[in-house]
Each structure stands twice: as structure tokens, then as C-alpha cells.
Design a protein around this motif. Structure first.
Motif, PDB file in Angstrom:
ATOM      1  N   ALA A 129       6.751  -3.988  -4.431  1.00  0.00           N
ATOM      2  CA  ALA A 129       6.390  -4.877  -3.330  1.00  0.00           C
ATOM      3  C   ALA A 129       5.120  -5.644  -3.689  1.00  0.00           C
ATOM      4  O   ALA A 129       4.131  -5.051  -4.115  1.00  0.00           O
ATOM      5  CB  ALA A 129       6.183  -4.075  -2.051  1.00  0.00           C
ATOM      6  N   GLY A 130       5.164  -6.965  -3.556  1.00  0.00           N
ATOM      7  CA  GLY A 130       4.015  -7.800  -3.877  1.00  0.00           C
ATOM      8  C   GLY A 130       3.886  -8.124  -5.351  1.00  0.00           C
ATOM      9  O   GLY A 130       2.913  -8.747  -5.775  1.00  0.00           O
ATOM     10  N   MET A 131       4.845  -7.706  -6.171  1.00  0.00           N
ATOM     11  CA  MET A 131       4.800  -7.934  -7.625  1.00  0.00           C
ATOM     12  C   MET A 131       6.099  -8.625  -8.034  1.00  0.00           C
ATOM     13  O   MET A 131       7.171  -8.239  -7.583  1.00  0.00           O
ATOM     14  CB  MET A 131       4.683  -6.572  -8.335  1.00  0.00           C
ATOM     15  N   ASP A 132       5.983  -9.649  -8.873  1.00  0.00           N
ATOM     16  CA  ASP A 132       7.178 -10.295  -9.406  1.00  0.00           C
ATOM     17  C   ASP A 132       7.898  -9.335 -10.346  1.00  0.00           C
ATOM     18  O   ASP A 132       7.258  -8.556 -11.063  1.00  0.00           O
ATOM     19  CB  ASP A 132       6.813 -11.566 -10.184  1.00  0.00           C
ATOM     20  N   GLU A 183      -0.530   2.145  -3.217  1.00  0.00           N
ATOM     21  CA  GLU A 183      -1.234   1.050  -2.541  1.00  0.00           C
ATOM     22  C   GLU A 183      -0.803   0.883  -1.082  1.00  0.00           C
ATOM     23  O   GLU A 183      -0.674  -0.235  -0.591  1.00  0.00           O
ATOM     24  CB  GLU A 183      -1.030  -0.268  -3.310  1.00  0.00           C
ATOM     25  N   LYS A 241       2.062   1.397   0.259  1.00  0.00           N
ATOM     26  CA  LYS A 241       3.470   1.009   0.423  1.00  0.00           C
ATOM     27  C   LYS A 241       4.350   2.253   0.327  1.00  0.00           C
ATOM     28  O   LYS A 241       4.014   3.210  -0.355  1.00  0.00           O
ATOM     29  CB  LYS A 241       3.858  -0.012  -0.634  1.00  0.00           C
TER      30      LYS A 241
END
Length: 177
Positions: free
Chosen positions: A32-35, A158, A160
Motif C-alpha cells: 500500500a502506497g508503493m508502486d 507502517e 497498514k
């Protein structure tokens, strides 16, 4: 890491004998939040005759340059040991895995081995003051069609929830190659 000389496998490790050797292939990652990204990987499982398999994994970037990374740039390394405890009663053998990462995290996993499948769950995660927040992970390793080694790693980090992070399919490298 070189697998070293051929030695007898400690009897406790017989349930993990299918992992011995060098494995190489490709995987995909994201969070999540990372390509999403692709990576190459080599894992070496070796034995010195003691009741633990030595483990070393290294990964490198595959694909178009991004975020200062180019094809072949090193990504992650993890080193550790895999042990097997005999089963209690009729249950499967218990597996204990200790891993260390150079970015300040060490993990201990516990799990089970059934045939050529190993299911692992975080037991302890410790980190330095500067390491990112990783709370727990789950890993699944197993042989799939054509004798390849496949794995999946889910991670909670983090803030998540537990979610897919890495997966790969690796082929056994012939000895001497």
C-alpha cells in the motif's frame, strides 16, 4: 554464498531437504502506497551437517529505471537459519526460522512443514531505532509444477494491515553452474 562441501544432512532437517541448493528466478513486489516492481532473486539453502540449514537471499532490480534504481541494482539481502523440531504426537514437524536484514530488522518465524510446503508466521520482530515499522509477516514456501520453488510474503507494516508484499518463482540452479 557458496553452498560449500557436500555434507550429510542432519536427521532433524530431512523434512526440509527439498529446499537444499541454489534457487534463482524472478518475483514481483508492492505494498500500500508503493508502486509495484519486479525483482530478480537468488536463494541458497545449505547444510554444514549441524541441525540448521543456512539461508541467504539476495535480490536485485529488474525493469525500467525508477527512484534511482536501474537494472541489476541491489535491493535486499537476508541471512539466517532454518531449524526443524520433531513433531509432538501426530502433528507436522515444527519449523523455526531466524532472519536478519541489513536495514535494522531481525525476525523469528515459527511454522509447519507438510510435504514440500512450509507455512511460517512471525513470532518475534525486532528492529533498531532507525528501521521502518514492521509488525509481523507471514511466509509460504513450496514446490510447484516443474519442481520450481514458489513463495509469498505478506507483511503488516507502517500502520497498514497484513497484505501481500512479495512473491516469486525460482528454479533450482544445477550444481556447478
Amino acid at each position: 554464498m557458496s553452498p560449500g562441501p557436500v555434507v550429510d544432512l542432519h536427521p532433524n532437517l530431512l523434512p526440509l531437504a527439498f529446499l537444499l541448493g541454489t534457487w534463482r528466478g524472478e518475483g514481483v513486489g508492492g505494498y500500500a502506497g508503493m508502486d509495484g516492481f519486479r525483482y530478480g532473486q537468488e536463494i541458497v539453502f545449505s547444510s554444514t551437517g549441524r541441525p540448521a540449514l543456512s539461508y541467504e537471499s539476495r535480490t536485485w532490480w529488474l525493469g525500467e529505471p525508477r527512484d534511482g534504481r536501474s537494472e541489476g541494482s541491489p535491493l535486499a539481502i537476508e541471512v539466517g537459519f532454518w531449524r526443524v523440531q520433531p513433531p509432538d504426537g501426530d502433528g507436522p514437524p515444527a519449523v523455526e526460522v531466524m532472519l536478519a536484514h541489513p536495514f535494522g530488522i531481525s525476525e523469528i518465524y515459527v511454522g509447519d512443514v507438510a510435504g514440500t510446503r512450509v507455512d511460517l508466521r512471525s513470532n518475534v520482530v525486532i528492529r533498531t531505532a532507525t528501521a521502518r515499522e514492521v509488525n509481523r509477516s507471514e511466509r509460504l514456501y513450496g514446490l510447484v509444477e516443474d519442481g520450481d520453488l514458489a513463495y509469498a510474503i505478506d507483511m503488516e507494516a507502517e500502520g497498514k494491515p497484513l497484505q501481500s508484499h512479495l512473491s516469486a518463482r525460482l528454479q533450482r540452479v544445477p550444481s556447478g553452474a
